[in-house]
Design a protein around this motif. Structure first.
Motif, PDB file in Angstrom:
ATOM      1  N   TYR A 244       0.851  -1.198   0.000  1.00 50.30           N
ATOM      2  CA  TYR A 244       0.000   0.000   0.000  1.00 50.30           C
ATOM      3  C   TYR A 244       0.882   1.242   0.000  1.00 50.30           C
ATOM      4  O   TYR A 244       2.050   1.189   0.375  1.00 50.30           O
ATOM      5  N   LYS A 245       0.267   2.345  -0.407  1.00 51.84           N
ATOM      6  CA  LYS A 245       0.941   3.642  -0.296  1.00 51.84           C
ATOM      7  C   LYS A 245      -0.055   4.632   0.272  1.00 51.84           C
ATOM      8  O   LYS A 245      -1.218   4.655  -0.132  1.00 51.84           O
ATOM      9  N   ARG A 246       0.412   5.442   1.184  1.00 49.21           N
ATOM     10  CA  ARG A 246      -0.469   6.428   1.794  1.00 49.21           C
ATOM     11  C   ARG A 246      -0.883   7.481   0.766  1.00 49.21           C
ATOM     12  O   ARG A 246      -0.042   7.993   0.015  1.00 49.21           O
ATOM     13  N   ALA A 247      -2.178   7.771   0.706  1.00 49.28           N
ATOM     14  CA  ALA A 247      -2.673   8.838  -0.174  1.00 49.28           C
ATOM     15  C   ALA A 247      -2.632  10.135   0.628  1.00 49.28           C
ATOM     16  O   ALA A 247      -3.533  10.427   1.414  1.00 49.28           O
ATOM     17  N   VAL A 248      -1.565  10.892   0.446  1.00 55.07           N
ATOM     18  CA  VAL A 248      -1.320  12.039   1.330  1.00 55.07           C
ATOM     19  C   VAL A 248      -2.347  13.160   1.163  1.00 55.07           C
ATOM     20  O   VAL A 248      -2.503  14.002   2.041  1.00 55.07           O
ATOM     21  N   ASP A 249      -3.080  13.154   0.056  1.00 59.59           N
ATOM     22  CA  ASP A 249      -4.046  14.244  -0.186  1.00 59.59           C
ATOM     23  C   ASP A 249      -5.447  13.905   0.334  1.00 59.59           C
ATOM     24  O   ASP A 249      -6.381  14.671   0.160  1.00 59.59           O
ATOM     25  N   LYS A 250      -5.616  12.732   0.971  1.00 59.23           N
ATOM     26  CA  LYS A 250      -6.946  12.311   1.432  1.00 59.23           C
ATOM     27  C   LYS A 250      -7.044  12.381   2.962  1.00 59.23           C
ATOM     28  O   LYS A 250      -6.079  12.108   3.670  1.00 59.23           O
ATOM     29  N   ASN A 251      -8.250  12.745   3.442  1.00 56.18           N
ATOM     30  CA  ASN A 251      -8.515  12.781   4.883  1.00 56.18           C
ATOM     31  C   ASN A 251      -9.837  12.096   5.188  1.00 56.18           C
ATOM     32  O   ASN A 251     -10.788  12.201   4.417  1.00 56.18           O
ATOM     33  N   TYR A 252      -9.882  11.403   6.331  1.00 56.48           N
ATOM     34  CA  TYR A 252     -11.126  10.760   6.775  1.00 56.48           C
ATOM     35  C   TYR A 252     -10.942  10.397   8.244  1.00 56.48           C
ATOM     36  O   TYR A 252      -9.857   9.955   8.648  1.00 56.48           O
ATOM     37  N   HIS A 253     -11.999  10.588   9.030  1.00 56.05           N
ATOM     38  CA  HIS A 253     -11.895  10.228  10.448  1.00 56.05           C
ATOM     39  C   HIS A 253     -12.282   8.759  10.597  1.00 56.05           C
ATOM     40  O   HIS A 253     -13.458   8.394  10.482  1.00 56.05           O
ATOM     41  N   LEU A 254     -11.282   7.908  10.821  1.00 55.44           N
ATOM     42  CA  LEU A 254     -11.510   6.470  10.916  1.00 55.44           C
ATOM     43  C   LEU A 254     -12.335   6.126  12.153  1.00 55.44           C
ATOM     44  O   LEU A 254     -12.122   6.684  13.228  1.00 55.44           O
ATOM     45  N   LYS A 255     -13.276   5.189  11.985  1.00 55.79           N
ATOM     46  CA  LYS A 255     -14.180   4.824  13.089  1.00 55.79           C
ATOM     47  C   LYS A 255     -13.574   3.774  14.033  1.00 55.79           C
ATOM     48  O   LYS A 255     -13.714   3.846  15.239  1.00 55.79           O
ATOM     49  N   MET A 256     -12.907   2.776  13.439  1.00 53.21           N
ATOM     50  CA  MET A 256     -12.404   1.669  14.250  1.00 53.21           C
ATOM     51  C   MET A 256     -11.082   2.005  14.935  1.00 53.21           C
ATOM     52  O   MET A 256     -10.211   2.642  14.338  1.00 53.21           O
ATOM     53  N   LYS A 257     -10.969   1.550  16.164  1.00 57.60           N
ATOM     54  CA  LYS A 257      -9.746   1.800  16.933  1.00 57.60           C
ATOM     55  C   LYS A 257      -8.534   1.162  16.247  1.00 57.60           C
ATOM     56  O   LYS A 257      -7.460   1.767  16.155  1.00 57.60           O
ATOM     57  N   SER A 258      -8.707  -0.079  15.741  1.00 59.02           N
ATOM     58  CA  SER A 258      -7.587  -0.776  15.080  1.00 59.02           C
ATOM     59  C   SER A 258      -7.137  -0.008  13.830  1.00 59.02           C
ATOM     60  O   SER A 258      -5.959   0.067  13.518  1.00 59.02           O
ATOM     61  N   SER A 259      -8.091   0.595  13.114  1.00 55.53           N
ATOM     62  CA  SER A 259      -7.756   1.373  11.916  1.00 55.53           C
ATOM     63  C   SER A 259      -6.943   2.606  12.291  1.00 55.53           C
ATOM     64  O   SER A 259      -5.954   2.939  11.634  1.00 55.53           O
ATOM     65  N   ARG A 260      -7.395   3.290  13.356  1.00 61.06           N
ATOM     66  CA  ARG A 260      -6.675   4.506  13.781  1.00 61.06           C
ATOM     67  C   ARG A 260      -5.255   4.159  14.237  1.00 61.06           C
ATOM     68  O   ARG A 260      -4.307   4.873  13.941  1.00 61.06           O
ATOM     69  N   PHE A 261      -5.130   3.033  14.941  1.00 61.60           N
ATOM     70  CA  PHE A 261      -3.814   2.599  15.419  1.00 61.60           C
ATOM     71  C   PHE A 261      -2.888   2.316  14.229  1.00 61.60           C
ATOM     72  O   PHE A 261      -1.753   2.789  14.186  1.00 61.60           O
ATOM     73  N   ILE A 262      -3.391   1.550  13.266  1.00 62.57           N
ATOM     74  CA  ILE A 262      -2.574   1.164  12.107  1.00 62.57           C
ATOM     75  C   ILE A 262      -2.231   2.389  11.258  1.00 62.57           C
ATOM     76  O   ILE A 262      -1.099   2.562  10.816  1.00 62.57           O
ATOM     77  N   PHE A 263      -3.234   3.278  11.058  1.00 66.45           N
ATOM     78  CA  PHE A 263      -2.967   4.448  10.210  1.00 66.45           C
ATOM     79  C   PHE A 263      -1.939   5.366  10.862  1.00 66.45           C
ATOM     80  O   PHE A 263      -1.094   5.951  10.193  1.00 66.45           O
ATOM     81  N   SER A 264      -1.994   5.465  12.185  1.00 68.77           N
ATOM     82  CA  SER A 264      -1.010   6.269  12.913  1.00 68.77           C
ATOM     83  C   SER A 264       0.398   5.676  12.729  1.00 68.77           C
ATOM     84  O   SER A 264       1.375   6.396  12.504  1.00 68.77           O
ATOM     85  N   GLU A 265       0.489   4.340  12.800  1.00 71.99           N
ATOM     86  CA  GLU A 265       1.782   3.668  12.608  1.00 71.99           C
ATOM     87  C   GLU A 265       2.302   3.896  11.187  1.00 71.99           C
ATOM     88  O   GLU A 265       3.484   4.168  10.967  1.00 71.99           O
ATOM     89  N   ILE A 266       1.388   3.808  10.196  1.00 64.73           N
ATOM     90  CA  ILE A 266       1.768   4.020   8.794  1.00 64.73           C
ATOM     91  C   ILE A 266       2.253   5.455   8.595  1.00 64.73           C
ATOM     92  O   ILE A 266       3.291   5.693   7.953  1.00 64.73           O
ATOM     93  N   ALA A 267       1.502   6.417   9.134  1.00 63.32           N
ATOM     94  CA  ALA A 267       1.863   7.832   8.970  1.00 63.32           C
ATOM     95  C   ALA A 267       3.243   8.115   9.558  1.00 63.32           C
ATOM     96  O   ALA A 267       3.999   8.938   9.037  1.00 63.32           O
ATOM     97  N   GLN A 268       3.576   7.411  10.624  1.00 68.36           N
ATOM     98  CA  GLN A 268       4.869   7.619  11.281  1.00 68.36           C
ATOM     99  C   GLN A 268       6.008   6.911  10.539  1.00 68.36           C
ATOM    100  O   GLN A 268       7.043   7.498  10.268  1.00 68.36           O
TER     101      GLN A 268
END
Length: 396
Positions: A244-268
């Motif tokens: 996967y590659k992060r789409a830097v121009d997209k934003n969305y407030h993720l609902k699931m806790k696991s999604s937020r955790f993973i996306f935070s790890e990816i962003a970092q």
């Protein structure tokens, strides 16, 4: 000139430092490819081979620019993939996958590396058996290689992207093969693996790209995939997708806790470059990645397949359009190939292959006029690969 303008100006090949970074990345990726290839043996686990490639890139890039004041990002620009037989691309399995190589497999190894965002990518095809490659397996590899050699000579300042698209179709047809649809060759820029200038592999109604002209000091990843099948690969199982590659121009407030955790790890960890889900915590990643993809926060690189029994070959290289000509910086020699088809009766393809890749601008004295049928002087410089009976160059 403002600092900003100066910085912008220095980010292309007019800066010797930028050229050095591209070539350093290329040297590492060429060695990484050699390492992975040397480990490709029957019963070798594909995930282990992918890990070895990635670990080598991390280690080698980590040893560079260690003692500089300003931190320089460096590492994997595209995770190691090993796609076997009719699998077309992007196969980089998770740790839990037990797939192994077998005698007679056709492997496509694909990987990328960057130094300070300056990217070098490579893909290579290898047939896993002793002795020369023959029959349709040889045809499809030679088709990809010859198309790559033609593209190298046509991706030059003043030429158009559509010229390359048309030429590679003709090369594939000469070997009774198809160029695989949906593959794009992109311009590379600092931290950009999929630049806006694009060469389309096959013209079709679904995929349109803007007409573009190549310019001096640009960098391109030339990506050629050929098939003995119909060249229209299918996605068979979304669960095989791991890159996967992060789409830097997209934003969305993720609902699931696991999604937020993973996306935070990816962003970092992977803010810009493609990454493999193997680098994330597997159980949590599976849940979290789905929501991220569904809301376009991540761009997936799907694993595509031709029909069982089809042979698929992949050649990808990085080329710098320098003032003195094209400099192909990533490559690997092919096995001995004995194709069933030749380009002996293809004067147009032979004329493309006779083009040099270097521009001789200096040196005073008049050039001798070439006699009809003579090969140009520059041709020796135009062949970065040490091909045997297989390559474009030796078939003229």
């Amino acid at each position: 000139m403002s600092d900003e303008e100066r910085e912008e100006k220095e980010l292309d090949l007019t800066s010797p430092e930028v050229v050095t970074k591209y070539k350093s990345a290329a040297e590492i990726i060429n060695k990484a490819l050699q390492l992975v290839l040397s480990e490709c043996k029957p019963k070798a686990k594909i995930v282990d081979l992918c890990e070895k490639g990635d670990a080598f890139i991390r280690e080698q890039t980590g040893n560079m620019y260690k003692n500089v004041k300003k931190k320089i990002e460096r590492g994997i620009a595209f995770p190691t993939c090993i796609s076997v037989n009719n699998t077309v691309c992007h196969y980089s399995p998770l740790a839990s996958d037990d797939s192994v190589l077998e005698e007679g497999d056709m492997l496509k190894i694909d990987m990328g590396c960057h130094i300070d965002g300056f990217i070098a990518v490579v893909a290579h095809t290898h047939f896993l058996h002793e002795g020369p490659v023959t029959g349709r397996a040889a045809d499809v590899i030679v088709a990809a290689n010859t198309a790559a050699e033609v593209a190298l000579r046509l991706v030059r300042p003043g030429r158009k992207n559509k010229d390359v698209t048309e030429a590679i179709q003709k090369v594939a047809a000469a070997y009774d093969c198809k160029i695989v649809e949906g593959v794009l060759s992109h311009q590379l820029k600092q931290f950009v693996i999929d630049g806006n200038k694009v060469i389309l592999s096959v013209p079709n109604t679904d995929t349109r790209v803007d007409d573009a002209e190549f310019e001096e000091n640009e960098v391109y990843a030339i990506d050629i995939i050929t098939s003995t099948g119909d060249g229209k690969p299918k996605l068979l199982d979304e669960r095989q997708t791991t890159i996967y590659k992060r789409a830097v121009d997209k934003n969305y407030h993720l609902k699931m806790k696991s999604s937020r955790f993973i996306f935070s790890e990816i962003a970092q960890k992977f803010p810009i470059m493609p990454f493999t889900a193997r680098a994330l915590e597997e159980k949590r990643a599976r849940l979290g990645l789905v929501e991220c993809v569904n809301h376009d926060l991540l761009q997936p690189y799907p694993v595509l397949h031709e029909k069982p029994g089809d042979f698929v070959a992949h050649i990808k290289f990085t080329v710098l359009l320098m003032p003195n000509g094209s400099d192909r910086i990533t490559f690997h020699a092919l096995q001995e190939l004995q194709p069933t088809k030749t380009i002996d009766d293809e004067p147009e393809i032979k004329s493309w292959l006779s083009l040099g890749t270097k521009t001789k601008k200096k040196g005073g004295g008049k050039k001798k006029k070439a006699k009809k049928g003579d090969k140009p002087e520059e041709l020796a410089e135009a062949e970065p690969m040490d091909v045997t009976s297989d390559g474009a160059a030796s078939q003229e």
